[in-house]
Design a protein around this motif. Structure first.
Motif, mmCIF file in Angstrom:
data_model
loop_
_atom_site.group_PDB
_atom_site.id
_atom_site.type_symbol
_atom_site.label_atom_id
_atom_site.label_comp_id
_atom_site.label_asym_id
_atom_site.label_seq_id
_atom_site.Cartn_x
_atom_site.Cartn_y
_atom_site.Cartn_z
ATOM 1 N N ARG A 43 56.206 0.703 29.153
ATOM 2 C CA ARG A 43 54.826 0.405 28.780
ATOM 3 C C ARG A 43 54.658 0.465 27.261
ATOM 4 N NH1 ARG A 43 51.116 0.322 32.706
ATOM 5 N NH2 ARG A 43 49.497 0.867 31.217
ATOM 6 N N SER A 44 53.863 -0.460 26.738
ATOM 7 C CA SER A 44 53.631 -0.507 25.300
ATOM 8 C C SER A 44 52.364 -1.312 25.017
ATOM 9 C CB SER A 44 54.831 -1.167 24.607
ATOM 10 O OG SER A 44 54.600 -1.321 23.239
ATOM 11 N N GLY A 45 51.521 -0.799 24.153
ATOM 12 C CA GLY A 45 50.332 -1.539 23.722
ATOM 13 C C GLY A 45 49.191 -1.572 24.704
ATOM 14 N N THR A 46 49.229 -0.720 25.734
ATOM 15 C CA THR A 46 48.170 -0.739 26.748
ATOM 16 C C THR A 46 47.126 0.355 26.534
ATOM 17 O OG1 THR A 46 49.262 0.777 28.277
ATOM 18 C CG2 THR A 46 49.827 -1.572 28.456
ATOM 19 N N GLY A 47 47.521 1.412 25.819
ATOM 20 C CA GLY A 47 46.625 2.550 25.651
ATOM 21 C C GLY A 47 46.712 3.547 26.788
ATOM 22 N N PHE A 48 47.533 3.261 27.802
ATOM 23 C CA PHE A 48 47.724 4.187 28.923
ATOM 24 C C PHE A 48 49.217 4.359 29.162
ATOM 25 C CE2 PHE A 48 48.419 5.049 33.459
ATOM 26 C CZ PHE A 48 47.706 6.234 33.581
ATOM 27 N N MET A 49 49.702 5.559 28.970
ATOM 28 C CA MET A 49 51.092 5.910 29.235
ATOM 29 C C MET A 49 52.085 5.037 28.459
ATOM 30 S SD MET A 49 51.464 8.489 31.365
ATOM 31 C CE MET A 49 50.320 9.533 32.226
ATOM 32 N N ASP A 50 51.692 4.586 27.282
ATOM 33 C CA ASP A 50 52.630 3.836 26.453
ATOM 34 C C ASP A 50 53.832 4.715 26.138
ATOM 35 O OD1 ASP A 50 50.976 1.603 26.426
ATOM 36 O OD2 ASP A 50 50.027 2.140 24.530
ATOM 37 N N GLY A 51 55.018 4.131 26.155
ATOM 38 C CA GLY A 51 56.247 4.881 25.944
ATOM 39 C C GLY A 51 56.836 5.446 27.221
ATOM 40 N N TYR A 52 56.179 5.215 28.348
ATOM 41 C CA TYR A 52 56.671 5.659 29.651
ATOM 42 C C TYR A 52 57.213 4.460 30.414
ATOM 43 C CZ TYR A 52 54.533 10.301 29.388
ATOM 44 O OH TYR A 52 54.217 11.581 29.040
#
Length: 169
Positions: free
Chosen positions: A35-44
């Motif tokens: 995940r990246s750039g979503t604002g939720f759990m980015d980096g997961y």
């Protein structure tokens, strides 16, 4: 949401946000996206395809749509294996965090999975169930571990006081 859809008759009822998760599997591996750039759990790391159920859409249609939109593959509804329904939320928390998640797996699809939404994910990779990456979105990790162990409960509950992480028969 159209006015015809939300006519106010359920205004006094508790509501949940429905979402679908699709885990593509092959030879002891699962496809995950970073995940990246979503604002939720980015980096997961998270399910290869997932998203909210849209107005007028069944959970099966949503899973098929998400596979096409996020991975560029076609999954037939008959090839979706229902894994678990997860009720999760924060009692007294914001409405957006009151969820019912439908987890599916598929071992058959048409096309090669390719990251379609680069504004929402930085990577897409196959991982062996025995060596999942870190970190994985916590509520999804519960399902991935249960799938690996061969014991996915039909109903999973997260974020509530009660019978524990899994309930139902």
């Amino acid at each position: 949401m159209s006015a015809a859809w939300d006519d106010g008759t359920a205004g006094h009822r508790f509501r949940v946000v429905p979402a679908v998760y699709l885990l593509l599997r092959r030879e002891g591996q699962v496809l995950l996206q970073l995940r990246s750039g979503t604002g939720f759990m980015d980096g997961y790391w998270a399910a290869g395809a997932a998203g909210h159920v849209e107005e007028g859409e069944s959970v099966l249609e949503a899973a098929v749509r998400e596979a096409r939109e996020e991975l560029g593959v076609t999954v037939a509804p008959a090839d979706l294996e229902a894994l678990t329904v997860m009720h999760r939320g924060l009692p007294g928390g914001p409405a957006l965090e009151q969820r019912v998640d439908f987890f599916f797996a598929a071992s058959r699809w048409q096309g090669d999975p390719v990251l379609q939404e680069r504004d929402k994910a930085a990577d897409l990779r196959w991982f062996p169930f025995v060596h999942l990456p870190e970190p994985v979105v916590p509520h999804e990790l519960v399902v991935l571990r249960a799938l690996h162990d061969g014991a996915v409960p039909r109903v999973t509950v997260r974020g509530f006081d009660g019978p524990g992480p899994a309930a139902g028969a």
